[in-house]
Design a protein around this motif. Structure first.
Motif, short mmCIF file in Angstrom:
data_model
loop_
_atom_site.label_atom_id
_atom_site.label_comp_id
_atom_site.label_asym_id
_atom_site.label_seq_id
_atom_site.Cartn_x
_atom_site.Cartn_y
_atom_site.Cartn_z
N VAL A 140 39.59 37.10 42.14
CA VAL A 140 39.17 35.87 42.60
C VAL A 140 37.90 35.45 42.01
O VAL A 140 37.59 34.56 41.51
N PHE A 141 36.91 36.35 42.38
CA PHE A 141 35.61 36.33 41.92
C PHE A 141 35.51 36.23 40.27
O PHE A 141 34.85 34.82 39.67
N GLY A 142 36.35 36.88 39.55
CA GLY A 142 36.42 36.63 38.00
C GLY A 142 36.96 35.17 37.85
O GLY A 142 36.57 34.46 36.81
N ALA A 143 38.10 34.78 38.37
CA ALA A 143 38.50 33.60 38.18
C ALA A 143 37.52 32.40 38.31
O ALA A 143 37.53 31.46 37.50
N GLY A 144 36.53 32.59 39.49
CA GLY A 144 35.55 31.48 39.70
C GLY A 144 34.58 31.64 38.22
O GLY A 144 34.29 30.58 37.89
#
Ligand SMILES: Nc1ncnc2c1ncn2[C@@H]1O[C@H](COP(=O)(O)OP(=O)(O)O)[C@@H](O)[C@H]1O
Ligand SMILES: [Mg+2]
Lengths: 283, 284
Positions: free
Chosen positions: B187-191
């Motif tokens: 999720v962090f990477g997606a951000g």
């Protein structure tokens, strides 16, 4: 005055996990000062029942009350002590710190003295400052029992509390249970150790496949096995006879000219009763 | 209730102190700050030695870009910390049998969740503020750049990591420890990918890419908060420098506007409510 509410009352309890019916209509009562053993084969639903009583698992159906409070409510949890079948305390905490944490959470007014007393009761006085990760499984189980007794609960739920204990530890737990009963505490004991249950419990409930299959005092359940009389002609078995029948039986046999060498009243064991009760129904 | 939350928070903090990941993060942080200080000093020496460009302008561009890079690393390390402090909070601990003895106490599950949240938020938020503060100090002394707004970017960055804590806590009510750790990093990477996409969109002048990026940043508001933090670094720098900074490799600065903070708070509240609802209904 109204009768005091049972320490634990369970009526028509059902629990389904998806399509598995873990509990399928169980009734059970534990009165203050009563020690009830809950027996049953693996997967019978014993742990599920205990978890519902302490609010870890939500019942699908049925009423569960602890000292009159609905199970899972804060009031019910405040008067309950619980030792899970599979539990762990943080490895970095010492025995004393674990108990201190639970004293705070249980709002126990007990202080240092309560912790020292409980550790002594489970035989861990020496290990008071030892860290959990440095304890054997049996020592952790003893600590777990001490933890369950923090704050003087009215109802103590013990899920296989002696599974990791040595014989001395088991003995210690038996004495402790008897002591709890004498203080008016209600105890529900899940165990596989029939001998243990037979020795200490006032009442035994056997469940299998989610339902109650037998219930009564250990001696009720361990039905007598008749009378055996050794005569010249061999051992004769009177399956329906009890101790009361022995003088008449002997008189009869002697009157019939038999010579008697030995008379035994055969007592059934709880184990036999248990195996019979939990046997799979024949198709 | 407050006493219970406090007890659990202290318990969680003590547990955090025993975890090796804390040492790893601290060592990495030390290494990063050392390198950052060295790199900053070298870069500013190089800039000052080139007299053909207007000095102040170039210092602003270089300083903001460097500090922006430092903020990215800070957020990343803060996220590592957040994930490791919360990844097992519910299901992970329940599977190991650590949770049950606590949950059966009268406090209830919401207090337990609150305690875990405050402990992790305090550690991660405090960590981010501290590292950001040191980076600002290094940029000001070894380099020659001070952000237009010193406090604002730190607060936005700390808020971003607190949002990550909330998301990881919610994840822990659904997934077991390892799966949750992986999921939160994804999720962090997606951000971050969304942020990058926005920059590409800006460079290519593609409105669609920029729209996708801003929607994603609002769905994952830690990214919007991070962009806001970058924006605040040079909020009052105008004209040419501003454009260069926006396009910088680690830029992605964007003004979140007046709604960002209310949205971040509402988002955290929703994540929180979802976590409490899940946890409240779980069979342990
Ligand atoms: N969380 C769960 N999810 C699905 N099934 C479960 C869960 N807990 C228990 N069960 C099932 O419920 C039944 C009763 O389990 P349990 O109460 O642990 O039995 P016991 O303690 O008597 O050995 C078993 O069939 C078990 O597989
Ligand atoms: Mg069990």
């Amino acid at each position: 005055m109204a009768e005091p509410a049972p320490a634990l009352s369970i009526a028509g309890l059902h629990k389904r996990f998806g399509r598995t019916a873990a509990l399928d209509g169980v009734d059970l009562e534990v009165q203050p000062g009563q020690l009830v053993g809950l027996l049953g084969p693996n997967g019978a639903g014993k742990s599920t029942l205990t978890k519902i009583a302490c609010g870890l698992v939500r019942p699908s159906e049925g009423a569960v009350h602890i000292a009159g409070h609905p199970a899972g409510s804060a009031a019910a949890r405040a008067v309950t002590g619980y030792l899970a079948e599979l539990f762990r305390f943080p490895g970095w905490a010492s025995a004393d710190e674990v108990l201190q944490l639970h004293q705070r959470l249980a709002r126990s007014p007990g202080d240092d003295g309560e912790r020292a007393e409980l550790l002594a009761r489970v035989g861990l006085s020496e290990a008071r400052h030892r860290r959990v990760e440095e304890m054997s499984k049996g020592m952790q189980q003893r600590l777990g029992i001490a933890q369950a007794l923090i704050g003087s609960p009215q109802l103590v739920l013990l899920d296989e509390p002696t599974s990791a204990l040595d014989p001395a530890g088991r003995r210690l737990v038996r004495d402790l249970l008897v002591d709890l009963r004498s203080r008016g505490v209600a105890v529900l004991l899940n165990s596989h150790l029939l001998g243990e249950v037979e020795q200490v419990c006032d009442h035994v409930t056997i469940i299998a496949r989610g339902t109650t299959v037998a219930s009564g005092t250990p001696s009720d359940l361990a039905r007598p096995g008749g009378v055996e009389i050794e005569t010249e002609g061999g051992t004769r078995h009177f399956p329906d006879a009890t101790r009361e029948h022995v003088p008449d039986l002997v008189a009869q046999l002697v009157g019939a000219g038999e010579r008697i060498y030995d008379v035994r009243v055969v007592t059934g064991t709880l184990e036999e009763a248990y195996l019979e009760a939990v046997a799979e129904p024949q198709p | 209730m407050i006493a219970d939350v406090n007890t659990i928070a202290v318990y969680a903090l003590r547990e955090a102190l025993r975890r090796k990941v804390l040492i790893v993060v601290l060592v990495l942080t030390g290494a990063f700050l050392g390198l950052y200080g060295w790199g900053t000093a070298e870069t500013f020496d190089a800039v000052t030695a080139r007299p053909d460009e207007p000095l102040v302008r170039e210092q602003t561009v270089v300083g903001a870009t460097l500090l922006g890079l430092a903020m990215f690393v800070t957020l990343f390390l803060g996220t590592v910390l957040a994930v490791f402090l919360t990844l097992n909070a519910v299901r992970g601990d329940a599977e190991r049998g650590l949770l049950q003895p606590l949950v059966v106490r009268p406090m209830g599950r919401v207090s337990l969740l609150l305690g875990r949240f405050f402990a992790a938020a305090t550690v991660c938020g405090g960590y981010v503020l501290l590292v950001y503060g040191i980076a600002v100090l290094l940029t000001g002394t070894l380099g020659d750049f001070t952000p237009d707004d010193i406090v604002g970017p730190g607060i936005a960055l700390a808020a971003a990591v607190v949002v990550v804590v909330g998301v990881a806590l919610l994840g822990s009510t659904v997934l077991s420890a390892t799966a949750n750790g992986i999921a939160v990093f994804m999720v962090f990477g997606a951000g971050l990918a969304a942020g990058l996409m926005g920059q590409i969109g800006e460079a290519l002048d593609s409105d669609t890419l920029e729209d996708i990026s801003s929607v994603a940043a609002w769905v994952l508001p830690f990214e919007a908060l991070y962009q806001q933090a970058l924006y605040l670094l040079t909020a009052s720098t105008q004209n040419f420098e501003r454009v260069v900074i926006t396009l910088g490799p680690f830029g992605g600065a964007r003004d979140g506007g007046a709604l960002l903070w209310p949205w971040a708070v509402a988002y955290l509240a929703m994540v929180w409510a979802a976590a409490a609802w899940r946890f409240g209904r779980m069979d342990l």
